[in-house]
Design a protein around this motif. Structure first.
Motif, short mmCIF file in Angstrom:
data_model
loop_
_atom_site.label_atom_id
_atom_site.label_comp_id
_atom_site.label_asym_id
_atom_site.label_seq_id
_atom_site.Cartn_x
_atom_site.Cartn_y
_atom_site.Cartn_z
N ASN A 131 0.82 -1.20 0.00
CA ASN A 131 0.00 0.00 0.00
C ASN A 131 0.87 1.26 0.00
O ASN A 131 2.06 1.22 0.27
N GLY A 132 0.21 2.38 -0.27
CA GLY A 132 0.92 3.65 -0.28
C GLY A 132 1.59 3.99 1.04
O GLY A 132 2.60 4.71 1.07
N ASP A 133 1.03 3.47 2.15
CA ASP A 133 1.61 3.76 3.46
C ASP A 133 2.66 2.73 3.88
O ASP A 133 3.15 2.76 5.02
N GLY A 134 3.00 1.82 2.98
CA GLY A 134 4.03 0.84 3.27
C GLY A 134 3.54 -0.46 3.85
O GLY A 134 4.31 -1.41 3.98
N ASP A 305 -7.80 -2.26 -8.19
CA ASP A 305 -7.53 -0.89 -8.57
C ASP A 305 -6.43 -0.90 -9.63
O ASP A 305 -5.27 -1.22 -9.33
N PRO A 306 -6.75 -0.56 -10.89
CA PRO A 306 -5.74 -0.64 -11.95
C PRO A 306 -4.64 0.39 -11.81
O PRO A 306 -3.65 0.33 -12.55
N ALA A 307 -4.78 1.32 -10.86
CA ALA A 307 -3.68 2.25 -10.61
C ALA A 307 -2.46 1.52 -10.06
O ALA A 307 -1.33 2.00 -10.19
N THR A 308 -2.68 0.36 -9.43
CA THR A 308 -1.58 -0.43 -8.88
C THR A 308 -1.42 -1.76 -9.59
O THR A 308 -0.30 -2.21 -9.86
N ILE A 309 -2.54 -2.42 -9.91
CA ILE A 309 -2.51 -3.77 -10.47
C ILE A 309 -3.05 -3.74 -11.90
O ILE A 309 -4.22 -3.41 -12.11
N PRO A 310 -2.24 -4.07 -12.89
CA PRO A 310 -2.71 -4.03 -14.27
C PRO A 310 -3.84 -5.04 -14.50
O PRO A 310 -3.81 -6.16 -13.98
N LEU A 311 -4.81 -4.66 -15.29
CA LEU A 311 -5.90 -5.57 -15.61
C LEU A 311 -5.39 -6.78 -16.38
O LEU A 311 -4.55 -6.66 -17.27
N GLY A 312 -5.91 -7.95 -16.02
CA GLY A 312 -5.60 -9.19 -16.71
C GLY A 312 -4.58 -10.05 -16.02
O GLY A 312 -4.52 -11.26 -16.29
N VAL A 313 -3.75 -9.49 -15.15
CA VAL A 313 -2.63 -10.26 -14.60
C VAL A 313 -3.10 -11.25 -13.53
O VAL A 313 -4.11 -11.05 -12.88
N PRO A 314 -2.33 -12.34 -13.35
CA PRO A 314 -2.60 -13.23 -12.22
C PRO A 314 -2.27 -12.52 -10.91
O PRO A 314 -1.29 -11.77 -10.83
N VAL A 315 -3.07 -12.78 -9.90
CA VAL A 315 -2.84 -12.23 -8.57
C VAL A 315 -3.03 -13.35 -7.56
O VAL A 315 -4.10 -13.96 -7.51
N PHE A 316 -2.01 -13.63 -6.78
CA PHE A 316 -2.19 -14.64 -5.74
C PHE A 316 -2.72 -13.94 -4.49
O PHE A 316 -2.15 -12.96 -4.01
N LEU A 317 -3.84 -14.45 -4.01
CA LEU A 317 -4.57 -13.83 -2.91
C LEU A 317 -4.52 -14.72 -1.67
O LEU A 317 -4.78 -15.92 -1.75
N ARG A 342 -10.24 0.91 -4.32
CA ARG A 342 -9.15 1.87 -4.41
C ARG A 342 -8.06 1.51 -3.42
O ARG A 342 -8.33 1.23 -2.27
N GLY A 343 -6.83 1.51 -3.90
CA GLY A 343 -5.70 1.21 -3.05
C GLY A 343 -4.94 0.01 -3.57
O GLY A 343 -5.38 -0.68 -4.50
N GLY A 344 -3.78 -0.25 -2.97
CA GLY A 344 -2.95 -1.34 -3.42
C GLY A 344 -3.53 -2.69 -3.08
O GLY A 344 -4.00 -3.44 -3.95
#
Length: 377
Positions: A131-134, A305-317, A342-344
């Motif tokens: 996240n933006g706050d670390g 939030d595509p500002a941090t994570i590009p659309l389409g990519v795999p994300v391990f949750l 909104r946010g990382g």
């Protein structure tokens, strides 16, 4: 959604379901414990280049890590994510960075778990989402595709209309819901009739869904415009007035309140001035189409939030099931967005279609961590 899913209102609407939980469900479960996977390849695999992360933003940044730092990676059966990978490749395979990994992917035996795991570990570089706050934990909510019961004609229990946008009303802002429902121009623009006013309201929040007709066939409806009024939470209104308790402040609790107070349902619904019009969509057995332009896969697609994570990519949750500490450690795909996402480290988990998915989505408000997998060069 093209099935034109992700108009601005739908993006707000889907996460408004989560807002019911956020506004109302009390404290979330804390972030899941950090689970280190057993060994695995390091961040730099021989013979491949490391994909550069997207630029950092105020919302968050991506931090390169080794595979054994991806918490819970070895716990997931990544074979179940194969349909979601193919969907992302539909949209991204023309991009140079994705062309190679998609071409390699279709050659892998999707039923061979070790081969699938090796495919991801060899062709993708993991990045921790910060996240933006670390911090590296955040909120995971849920959404779904409603299935209502209805009829193309007004009959029997089907007395609640879903409307097309009346052509005589033009394109500008329209009155709030309460006034709009009294406007004579609405008559004759009923698209379909359903059997539950509260379910219809939740469908408006989601922005699209399916209607099971009396003969068993499915009618798909999607976003057809709004009155351009602001959204106001009916759940918060009930809570503020002491009509429900925080424990009851879920989709299910709101439905229960409506059953106990049928004479006040319209009063409650008119609290939200926002009104959504619908249109009929071509029938399909696939999930709703997200912002990436491909059908969503139940329990393998997320909104980010595509500002941090590009659309389409795999994300391990790494998160937990609603109202529990039972872990969910799963490979997902970032195939949707949401104006409230909104946010990382922030995601909306797509649970699928129907009542069971809605029950789970309505309770989802968990802590979580995320790792983005970027194609290696």
């Amino acid at each position: 959604m093209r099935y034109q899913a992700m108009t601005n209102w739908r993006r707000l609407g889907w996460t408004a379901m989560a807002s019911v939980a956020i506004w109302l469900a009390g404290c979330s479960s804390g972030p899941p414990p950090r689970v280190q996977g057993p060994g695995g390849p390091t961040a730099t695999t021989p013979g491949t280049g490391t994909a550069p992360p997207p630029a950092s933003t105020a919302a968050g940044r991506l931090q390169a890590v080794s595979w054994n730092e991806v918490g819970g990676w070895s716990a997931d059966d990544v074979r179940a994510a194969w349909p979601a990978l193919l969907a992302s490749c539909q949209a991204l395979k023309k991009r140079p960075d994705w062309n190679r990994v998609c071409s390699v992917g279709i050659m892998v035996d999707a039923g061979d778990l070790p081969a699938m795991r090796e495919y991801f570990e060899t062709n993708f570089q993991p990045y921790r989402v910060v996240n933006g706050d670390g911090t590296d934990s955040g909120l995971i909510t849920g959404y779904y595709e409603p299935i209502l019961h209805g009829s193309r004609t007004r009959q029997g229990p089907y007395q609640v209309p879903l409307y097309r946008r009346p052509p005589t009303m033009g394109k500008g802002p329209l009155p709030a819901r309460g006034e709009l429902m009294q406007n004579p121009a609405m008559r004759g623009n009923e698209l379909v009739w359903v059997d539950d006013a509260v379910e219809a309201a939740f469908l408006q929040i989601q922005g699209s869904g399916r209607i099971r007709l009396p003969d068993g066939t499915m009618m798909r409806v999607g976003f057809g415009g709004t009155n351009d009024q602001p959204f106001r939470s009916i759940g918060k209104w009930l809570l503020d007035r002491g009509e429900i308790t925080p424990v009851q402040a879920t989709m299910q609790g709101i439905k229960a309140w409506a059953r106990a107070n049928p004479a006040r349902v319209e009063e409650m619904l008119n609290v939200n001035p926002r009104f959504v019009f619908f249109r009929e969509l071509p029938p399909t057995n696939e999930g709703p189409v997200g912002a990436l332009g491909v059908p969503l896969t139940a329990e393998r697609s997320i909104a980010v939030d595509p500002a941090t994570i590009p659309l389409g990519v795999p994300v391990f949750l790494s998160t937990t099931r609603p109202l529990s500490t039972e872990p969910i450690q799963r490979l997902m795909f970032a195939q949707d967005t949401g104006s409230a996402i909104r946010g990382g480290v922030r995601a909306d988990f797509f649970w699928g279609a129907g009542d069971a998915a809605g029950e789970t989505a309505g309770r989802m408000k968990q802590g979580g961590r995320m790792w983005v997998l970027m194609p290696r060069s």
